[in-house]
Design a protein around this motif. Structure first.
Motif, PDB file in Angstrom:
ATOM      1  N   ALA A  26     -10.094  -1.660   5.399  1.00  0.00           N
ATOM      2  CA  ALA A  26     -11.254  -2.457   4.954  1.00  0.00           C
ATOM      3  C   ALA A  26     -12.207  -1.658   4.057  1.00  0.00           C
ATOM      4  CB  ALA A  26     -11.996  -2.999   6.164  1.00  0.00           C
ATOM      5  N   GLU A  27     -12.336  -0.356   4.314  1.00  0.00           N
ATOM      6  CA  GLU A  27     -13.291   0.449   3.532  1.00  0.00           C
ATOM      7  C   GLU A  27     -12.636   1.090   2.313  1.00  0.00           C
ATOM      8  OE1 GLU A  27     -16.503   0.423   4.471  1.00  0.00           O
ATOM      9  OE2 GLU A  27     -15.846  -0.900   6.099  1.00  0.00           O
ATOM     10  N   THR A  28     -11.425   0.694   1.978  1.00  0.00           N
ATOM     11  CA  THR A  28     -10.712   1.309   0.849  1.00  0.00           C
ATOM     12  C   THR A  28     -10.417   0.241  -0.208  1.00  0.00           C
ATOM     13  OG1 THR A  28      -8.414   0.862   1.501  1.00  0.00           O
ATOM     14  CG2 THR A  28      -9.501   2.706   2.593  1.00  0.00           C
ATOM     15  N   ASN A  29      -9.780   0.677  -1.283  1.00  0.00           N
ATOM     16  CA  ASN A  29      -9.364  -0.291  -2.311  1.00  0.00           C
ATOM     17  C   ASN A  29      -7.913  -0.719  -2.125  1.00  0.00           C
ATOM     18  OD1 ASN A  29     -11.757  -0.578  -3.871  1.00  0.00           O
ATOM     19  ND2 ASN A  29     -11.462   1.570  -4.486  1.00  0.00           N
ATOM     20  N   VAL A  30      -7.316  -0.339  -0.992  1.00  0.00           N
ATOM     21  CA  VAL A  30      -5.943  -0.789  -0.705  1.00  0.00           C
ATOM     22  C   VAL A  30      -6.025  -2.216  -0.168  1.00  0.00           C
ATOM     23  CG1 VAL A  30      -3.881  -0.364   0.682  1.00  0.00           C
ATOM     24  CG2 VAL A  30      -5.216   1.567  -0.204  1.00  0.00           C
ATOM     25  N   LYS A  31      -5.140  -3.075  -0.685  1.00  0.00           N
ATOM     26  CA  LYS A  31      -5.145  -4.479  -0.231  1.00  0.00           C
ATOM     27  C   LYS A  31      -3.922  -4.736   0.637  1.00  0.00           C
ATOM     28  CE  LYS A  31      -7.300  -6.432  -4.348  1.00  0.00           C
ATOM     29  NZ  LYS A  31      -6.868  -5.979  -5.654  1.00  0.00           N
ATOM     30  N   VAL A  32      -4.117  -5.550   1.660  1.00  0.00           N
ATOM     31  CA  VAL A  32      -2.998  -5.952   2.525  1.00  0.00           C
ATOM     32  C   VAL A  32      -3.065  -7.467   2.684  1.00  0.00           C
ATOM     33  CG1 VAL A  32      -1.902  -5.744   4.786  1.00  0.00           C
ATOM     34  CG2 VAL A  32      -3.060  -3.753   3.789  1.00  0.00           C
ATOM     35  N   GLN A  33      -2.040  -8.139   2.233  1.00  0.00           N
ATOM     36  CA  GLN A  33      -1.992  -9.609   2.357  1.00  0.00           C
ATOM     37  C   GLN A  33      -0.928 -10.005   3.385  1.00  0.00           C
ATOM     38  OE1 GLN A  33      -0.043 -11.805  -0.751  1.00  0.00           O
ATOM     39  NE2 GLN A  33      -1.289 -13.645  -0.484  1.00  0.00           N
ATOM     40  N   SER A  62      -3.866   7.619  -0.381  1.00  0.00           N
ATOM     41  CA  SER A  62      -4.113   8.883  -1.092  1.00  0.00           C
ATOM     42  C   SER A  62      -4.585   8.614  -2.522  1.00  0.00           C
ATOM     43  CB  SER A  62      -2.864   9.764  -1.086  1.00  0.00           C
ATOM     44  OG  SER A  62      -1.904   9.238  -1.980  1.00  0.00           O
ATOM     45  N   ARG A  63      -4.217   7.468  -3.085  1.00  0.00           N
ATOM     46  CA  ARG A  63      -4.658   7.118  -4.450  1.00  0.00           C
ATOM     47  C   ARG A  63      -5.775   6.077  -4.426  1.00  0.00           C
ATOM     48  NH1 ARG A  63       1.044   7.344  -5.048  1.00  0.00           N
ATOM     49  NH2 ARG A  63       1.427   5.106  -5.170  1.00  0.00           N
ATOM     50  N   ASP A  64      -6.138   5.649  -3.228  1.00  0.00           N
ATOM     51  CA  ASP A  64      -7.130   4.572  -3.016  1.00  0.00           C
ATOM     52  C   ASP A  64      -6.805   3.352  -3.879  1.00  0.00           C
ATOM     53  OD1 ASP A  64      -9.274   3.397  -1.742  1.00  0.00           O
ATOM     54  OD2 ASP A  64     -10.729   4.066  -3.245  1.00  0.00           O
ATOM     55  N   LYS A  65      -5.538   2.969  -3.882  1.00  0.00           N
ATOM     56  CA  LYS A  65      -5.088   1.872  -4.741  1.00  0.00           C
ATOM     57  C   LYS A  65      -3.710   1.420  -4.288  1.00  0.00           C
ATOM     58  CE  LYS A  65      -4.412   1.047  -9.615  1.00  0.00           C
ATOM     59  NZ  LYS A  65      -4.041   1.624 -10.858  1.00  0.00           N
ATOM     60  N   GLY A  66      -3.476   0.147  -4.320  1.00  0.00           N
ATOM     61  CA  GLY A  66      -2.132  -0.362  -3.993  1.00  0.00           C
ATOM     62  C   GLY A  66      -2.220  -1.605  -3.112  1.00  0.00           C
ATOM     63  N   THR A  67      -1.137  -2.336  -3.058  1.00  0.00           N
ATOM     64  CA  THR A  67      -1.117  -3.606  -2.313  1.00  0.00           C
ATOM     65  C   THR A  67       0.144  -3.690  -1.463  1.00  0.00           C
ATOM     66  OG1 THR A  67      -2.317  -4.711  -4.107  1.00  0.00           O
ATOM     67  CG2 THR A  67      -1.113  -6.146  -2.575  1.00  0.00           C
ATOM     68  N   SER A  76       3.039   0.708  -6.798  1.00  0.00           N
ATOM     69  CA  SER A  76       1.695   0.154  -6.569  1.00  0.00           C
ATOM     70  C   SER A  76       1.712  -1.067  -5.656  1.00  0.00           C
ATOM     71  CB  SER A  76       1.075  -0.242  -7.916  1.00  0.00           C
ATOM     72  OG  SER A  76       1.930  -1.161  -8.586  1.00  0.00           O
ATOM     73  N   LEU A  77       2.911  -1.543  -5.327  1.00  0.00           N
ATOM     74  CA  LEU A  77       2.998  -2.783  -4.548  1.00  0.00           C
ATOM     75  C   LEU A  77       4.256  -2.739  -3.678  1.00  0.00           C
ATOM     76  CD1 LEU A  77       2.161  -5.816  -4.046  1.00  0.00           C
ATOM     77  CD2 LEU A  77       3.421  -6.389  -6.100  1.00  0.00           C
ATOM     78  N   LEU A  78       4.091  -3.126  -2.428  1.00  0.00           N
ATOM     79  CA  LEU A  78       5.245  -3.286  -1.519  1.00  0.00           C
ATOM     80  C   LEU A  78       5.263  -4.730  -1.043  1.00  0.00           C
ATOM     81  CD1 LEU A  78       7.509  -2.459   0.528  1.00  0.00           C
ATOM     82  CD2 LEU A  78       5.662  -1.805   2.107  1.00  0.00           C
ATOM     83  N   VAL A  79       6.402  -5.379  -1.187  1.00  0.00           N
ATOM     84  CA  VAL A  79       6.588  -6.690  -0.549  1.00  0.00           C
ATOM     85  C   VAL A  79       7.567  -6.480   0.604  1.00  0.00           C
ATOM     86  CG1 VAL A  79       7.123  -9.131  -0.825  1.00  0.00           C
ATOM     87  CG2 VAL A  79       6.291  -7.823  -2.797  1.00  0.00           C
TER      88      VAL A  79
END
Ligand SMILES: NC(=O)c1ccc[n+]([C@@H]2O[C@H](COP(=O)([O-])OP(=O)(O)OC[C@H]3O[C@@H](n4cnc5c(N)ncnc54)[C@H](OP(=O)(O)O)[C@@H]3O)[C@@H](O)[C@H]2O)c1
Length: 267
Positions: free
Chosen positions: A175-182, A132-137, A86-89
């Motif tokens: 921007a239009e998804t629930n995926v976050k990118v920091q 594909s899961r509309d989720k993750g960071t 769910s998360l990649l650093v």
């Protein structure tokens, strides 16, 4: 203390030392299972063993040189094979400081291959899975040297400038998804990257160097606050807004079919 909420699995590159090792500890504390990636198996295993002792999370280690295609492929494949991720650093990075004529070609290749090539490849692998899961960071570690360069940092600054621009593009893509990118932009942080780069930390003013714990804690606080760009050491957050506004103003000013009048004199 570990939270009970299922956070999924965090993949952290460059987790054997420095900033990546602290991300591993902090994300374990937050309840993430971990996949720790780096080249030095013994250090990775030490980090994993200490985290397993302190937190009730699963920790796997993957020994990989991310500048080598086959190793990078194997790490990228994790994202399509393990839907708990769910998360990649995207943290692994390297630096050799010196003028371009002084830096060896192998060192240039290591910087571009790891800081750019591996980061792009793993961002893509994570993005495909997360979209594909509309989720993750995805957390990409850039640098303040991505918007500044020194006579000894043209390659390193160039790679980090890439990370900064690339990551901002990704942010627009999701921007239009629930995926976050920091995008995290550390300034000087006390890790081995300095002696490895050829500049000892003792050469820096201690008042300008943060420890890795404070850097990572601030970056995660920024993530919690919904920031897309985090500058852990910058007190006046408005400075970045002003910088960004000036950048956009310049871009808009460049959109013209006519050359600037100051270049018309020689006609
Ligand atoms: N420290 C700073 O002042 C500072 C400032 C701004 C940005 N950053 C960025 O922060 C990130 C982390 O750096 P750090 O300061 O924590 O440096 P570090 O202490 O030298 O750690 C770098 C990590 O990357 C791993 N790594 C290096 N080459 C690799 C390769 N080819 N394949 C896989 N893993 C590799 C290293 O592990 P192995 O050697 O075991 O592979 C290590 O775990 C980097 O992207 C760096 O550019 C650092």
């Amino acid at each position: 203390m570990t939270t009970n909420e299922n956070k999924g699995t965090a993949v952290i590159t460059g987790a054997s030392a420095g900033i990546g090792k602290i991300y591993a500890q902090r994300l374990a504390k937050r309840g993430y299972d971990l996949i720790l990636v780096a080249r030095r198996a013994n250090l990775l295993e030490e980090v994993a063993t200490s985290i397993r002792a302190d937190f009730s999370v699963k920790v796997k280690t993957v020994v990989a040189d991310l500048a080598i295609g086959a190793d990078l492929d194997a790490v990228a494949d994790l994202f399509s094979n393990d839907d708990s991720i769910s998360l990649l650093v995207n943290n692994a990075g390297t630096s050799t400081l010196g003028s371009l004529t002084a830096v060896k070609q192998a060192e240039v290749d290591a910087m571009t291959g790891l800081n750019i090539g591996a980061l792009v490849r793993l961002s893509l692998a994570a993005l495909l899975a997360f979209k594909s899961r509309d989720k993750g960071t995805i957390i990409n570690i850039g640098s303040v040297l991505g918007f500044h360069t020194l006579p000894i940092s043209s390659i390193y600054s160039g790679t980090k400038g890439f990370v900064n621009n690339f990551t901002r593009g990704l942010q627009d893509e999701v921007a239009e998804t629930n995926v976050k990118v920091q995008l995290v932009l550390p300034a000087a942080t006390a890790t081995d990257i300095w002696p490895l780069s050829g500049v000892p930390i003792s050469a820096l003013d201690p008042n300008t160097v943060m420890d890795a714990e404070h850097m990572v804690d601030a970056a995660l606080a920024g993530l919690d606050q919904g920031e897309t760009i985090t500058l852990p050491s910058v007190e006046d957050h408005q400075l970045f807004a002003e910088y960004d506004a000036a950048r956009l103003k310049l871009l808009l000013a460049s959109q013209s079919s006519k050359s600037a009048s100051r270049y018309a004199a020689g006609k």
